[in-house]
Design a protein around this motif. Structure first.
Motif, PDB file in Angstrom:
ATOM      1  N   LYS A 146      60.013  -9.264-110.172  1.00 17.23           N
ATOM      2  CA  LYS A 146      59.581  -8.996-108.807  1.00 17.23           C
ATOM      3  C   LYS A 146      58.149  -8.459-108.816  1.00 17.23           C
ATOM      4  O   LYS A 146      57.818  -7.532-109.571  1.00 17.23           O
ATOM      5  CB  LYS A 146      60.526  -7.973-108.164  1.00 17.23           C
ATOM      6  N   VAL A 147      57.283  -9.031-107.989  1.00 21.26           N
ATOM      7  CA  VAL A 147      55.898  -8.589-107.844  1.00 21.26           C
ATOM      8  C   VAL A 147      55.608  -8.433-106.354  1.00 21.26           C
ATOM      9  O   VAL A 147      56.452  -8.746-105.513  1.00 21.26           O
ATOM     10  CB  VAL A 147      54.917  -9.586-108.493  1.00 21.26           C
ATOM     11  N   ALA A 148      54.402  -7.967-106.026  1.00 22.22           N
ATOM     12  CA  ALA A 148      54.086  -7.704-104.622  1.00 22.22           C
ATOM     13  C   ALA A 148      52.621  -7.947-104.332  1.00 22.22           C
ATOM     14  O   ALA A 148      51.753  -7.560-105.111  1.00 22.22           O
ATOM     15  CB  ALA A 148      54.455  -6.264-104.253  1.00 22.22           C
ATOM     16  N   GLY A 149      52.367  -8.564-103.189  1.00 21.86           N
ATOM     17  CA  GLY A 149      51.003  -8.703-102.704  1.00 21.86           C
ATOM     18  C   GLY A 149      50.644  -7.558-101.783  1.00 21.86           C
ATOM     19  O   GLY A 149      51.438  -6.652-101.532  1.00 21.86           O
ATOM     20  N   SER A 150      49.418  -7.555-101.286  1.00 19.48           N
ATOM     21  CA  SER A 150      48.992  -6.592-100.285  1.00 19.48           C
ATOM     22  C   SER A 150      48.777  -7.328 -98.967  1.00 19.48           C
ATOM     23  O   SER A 150      48.967  -8.529 -98.881  1.00 19.48           O
ATOM     24  CB  SER A 150      47.718  -5.863-100.676  1.00 19.48           C
ATOM     25  N   TYR A 151      48.376  -6.568 -97.953  1.00 21.12           N
ATOM     26  CA  TYR A 151      48.286  -7.137 -96.615  1.00 21.12           C
ATOM     27  C   TYR A 151      47.126  -8.125 -96.517  1.00 21.12           C
ATOM     28  O   TYR A 151      45.948  -7.757 -96.584  1.00 21.12           O
ATOM     29  CB  TYR A 151      48.104  -6.003 -95.606  1.00 21.12           C
ATOM     30  N   HIS A 152      47.471  -9.397 -96.390  1.00 18.61           N
ATOM     31  CA  HIS A 152      46.515 -10.498 -96.258  1.00 18.61           C
ATOM     32  C   HIS A 152      45.605 -10.692 -97.470  1.00 18.61           C
ATOM     33  O   HIS A 152      44.574 -11.369 -97.377  1.00 18.61           O
ATOM     34  CB  HIS A 152      45.640 -10.320 -95.007  1.00 18.61           C
ATOM     35  N   ARG A 153      45.971 -10.113 -98.619  1.00 18.19           N
ATOM     36  CA  ARG A 153      45.114 -10.259 -99.794  1.00 18.19           C
ATOM     37  C   ARG A 153      45.885  -9.845-101.043  1.00 18.19           C
ATOM     38  O   ARG A 153      47.014  -9.358-100.954  1.00 18.19           O
ATOM     39  CB  ARG A 153      43.857  -9.386 -99.666  1.00 18.19           C
TER      40      ARG A 153
ATOM     41  N   HIS B 239      57.159  -9.991-103.066  1.00 17.89           N
ATOM     42  CA  HIS B 239      57.092  -9.263-101.808  1.00 17.89           C
ATOM     43  C   HIS B 239      55.756  -9.613-101.161  1.00 17.89           C
ATOM     44  O   HIS B 239      54.689  -9.270-101.697  1.00 17.89           O
ATOM     45  CB  HIS B 239      57.179  -7.756-102.074  1.00 17.89           C
ATOM     46  N   LEU B 240      55.797 -10.282-100.020  1.00 17.75           N
ATOM     47  CA  LEU B 240      54.600 -10.547 -99.236  1.00 17.75           C
ATOM     48  C   LEU B 240      54.491  -9.459 -98.184  1.00 17.75           C
ATOM     49  O   LEU B 240      55.371  -9.329 -97.323  1.00 17.75           O
ATOM     50  CB  LEU B 240      54.681 -11.919 -98.560  1.00 17.75           C
ATOM     51  N   GLU B 241      53.454  -8.657 -98.244  1.00 20.48           N
ATOM     52  CA  GLU B 241      53.313  -7.550 -97.303  1.00 20.48           C
ATOM     53  C   GLU B 241      53.176  -8.085 -95.881  1.00 20.48           C
ATOM     54  O   GLU B 241      52.239  -8.838 -95.573  1.00 20.48           O
ATOM     55  CB  GLU B 241      52.103  -6.693 -97.670  1.00 20.48           C
ATOM     56  N   ALA B 242      54.157  -7.729 -95.027  1.00 18.08           N
ATOM     57  CA  ALA B 242      54.218  -8.243 -93.654  1.00 18.08           C
ATOM     58  C   ALA B 242      54.191  -9.768 -93.612  1.00 18.08           C
ATOM     59  O   ALA B 242      53.751 -10.363 -92.629  1.00 18.08           O
ATOM     60  CB  ALA B 242      53.104  -7.648 -92.800  1.00 18.08           C
ATOM     61  N   GLY B 243      54.657 -10.389 -94.687  1.00 21.65           N
ATOM     62  CA  GLY B 243      54.739 -11.845 -94.736  1.00 21.65           C
ATOM     63  C   GLY B 243      53.427 -12.561 -94.970  1.00 21.65           C
ATOM     64  O   GLY B 243      53.357 -13.787 -94.857  1.00 21.65           O
ATOM     65  N   THR B 244      52.373 -11.824 -95.346  1.00 19.85           N
ATOM     66  CA  THR B 244      51.037 -12.417 -95.443  1.00 19.85           C
ATOM     67  C   THR B 244      50.665 -12.772 -96.881  1.00 19.85           C
ATOM     68  O   THR B 244      51.305 -12.354 -97.837  1.00 19.85           O
ATOM     69  CB  THR B 244      49.980 -11.445 -94.893  1.00 19.85           C
ATOM     70  N   ALA B 245      49.581 -13.537 -96.996  1.00 20.61           N
ATOM     71  CA  ALA B 245      48.951 -13.895 -98.275  1.00 20.61           C
ATOM     72  C   ALA B 245      49.812 -14.825 -99.123  1.00 20.61           C
ATOM     73  O   ALA B 245      49.670 -14.864-100.346  1.00 20.61           O
ATOM     74  CB  ALA B 245      48.569 -12.655 -99.082  1.00 20.61           C
ATOM     75  N   ALA B 246      50.664 -15.615 -98.495  1.00 15.22           N
ATOM     76  CA  ALA B 246      51.523 -16.538 -99.243  1.00 15.22           C
ATOM     77  C   ALA B 246      50.706 -17.519-100.073  1.00 15.22           C
ATOM     78  O   ALA B 246      50.984 -17.736-101.259  1.00 15.22           O
ATOM     79  CB  ALA B 246      52.443 -17.297 -98.290  1.00 15.22           C
TER      80      ALA B 246
END
Length: 299
Positions: A128-135, A161-168
């Protein structure tokens, strides 16, 4: 080597996974949610039992390293409930950790992930990894680089984990374009939080799995668009890449407290999907797609 799904009780053939909650938590804790930890073994069992009573047969816990996954408890819970459990390794956003804890593993992340996937007493079946908001910030890029290395060593799937669903698309460019991970080995989480049908279609066309998870989050205002998002993907021929999960992260979100919890996937969402999109689509989302998304040719 045949594909297998790595559960906390050992590897199983994909066809044995059954009806799956593709993103949830039995245990989790974070510095951002003090006092709201999921850490009660009997409450976790009650949630699994409630899910199993409705026909659920598998739950994927996306709780990564350092956030209280309590992997040692998962085999007993799986045996007692009769529900398959898949555990995760990996790392979330930096804000969820004590900086000293992050520093202690920073230079050996890939090795840590591989150990938890292949050698730990209770093996993980997902990174499991995670992005940040839009970047993607520096922390995300560092963790994703280690995750890609662990994937190439083991063939483990990578959940994001896409923060708020962004940066896919940024995630796919980085993992797949820069680090050679096949898009079909990537599961993009929380897409319903950013219900942009064009982005969903682009991610699906790239080949990734798309996870719509978190109907237990009462403060999210996009759940009412979930069926529209699923219908749009079905209309463009991508329903076989869709997963659903509960993403229960606080005690009050559980079905045994004030929330819908894991059972809502089967008591609330599945009947609507069957009625509005058809039983074949429901079967694909809950059974057939997870069997492919979480299977690996383990090395």
């Amino acid at each position: 080597m045949s594909p297998a799904i790595r559960t906390v009780l050992g590897d199983i053939p994909p066809e044995e996974l059954g009806t799956c909650d593709a993103h949830d938590h039995l245990f989790i804790g974070s510095l951002t949610l003090p006092g709201q930890e999921l850490d009660d073994v009997e409450a976790a069992l009650a949630e699994l039992n409630a899910f199993g009573a409705l026909g659920g047969s598998a739950v994927v816990q996306w709780t990564p390293w350092g956030m209280g996954p309590r992997a040692e408890e998962l085999p007993g819970l799986s045996r007692r409930s009769g529900v398959h459990v898949i555990s995760a390794t990996g790392l979330h956003q930096a804000r969820h950790y004590d900086p000293d804890d992050l520093e202690s593993v920073r230079d050996g992340l890939a090795e840590l992930f591989v150990h938890e996937l292949t050698s730990a007493p209770v093996k993980a079946g997902l990174v499991k990894v995670a992005g940040s908001y839009h970047r993607l910030d520096d922390h995300a890029r560092h963790v994703m680089t280690a995750a890609a290395e662990a994937h190439h060593t083991t063939d483990a799937p990578i959940g994001v984990h896409l923060e708020a669903g962004t940066a896919a698309m940024d995630v796919l460019d980085f993992l797949c374009g820069s680090h050679g991970v096949a898009p079909r080995r990537v599961i993009l989480g929380h897409l319903h939080r950013f219900p942009d049908a064009r982005i969903h279609r682009q991610a699906a066309e790239a080949g990734a799995f798309l996870a719509f998870d978190g109907p237990s989050r009462v403060h999210h205002g996009t759940d009412w668009r979930l069926l529209d998002s699923l219908a749009a993907l079905a209309d463009t021929g991508h329903i076989n890449q869709v997963l659903l999960g509960g993403d229960t992260v606080t005690p009050t979100a559980r079905s045994t407290a004030d929330g819908p919890g894991m059972p809502f996937l089967l008591s609330g969402l599945r009947p609507r999907i069957e009625s509005e999109l058809g039983p074949d689509i429901a079967s694909a989302i809950f059974t057939e797609n997870p069997a492919r998304a979480f299977a690996a040719r383990w090395r």
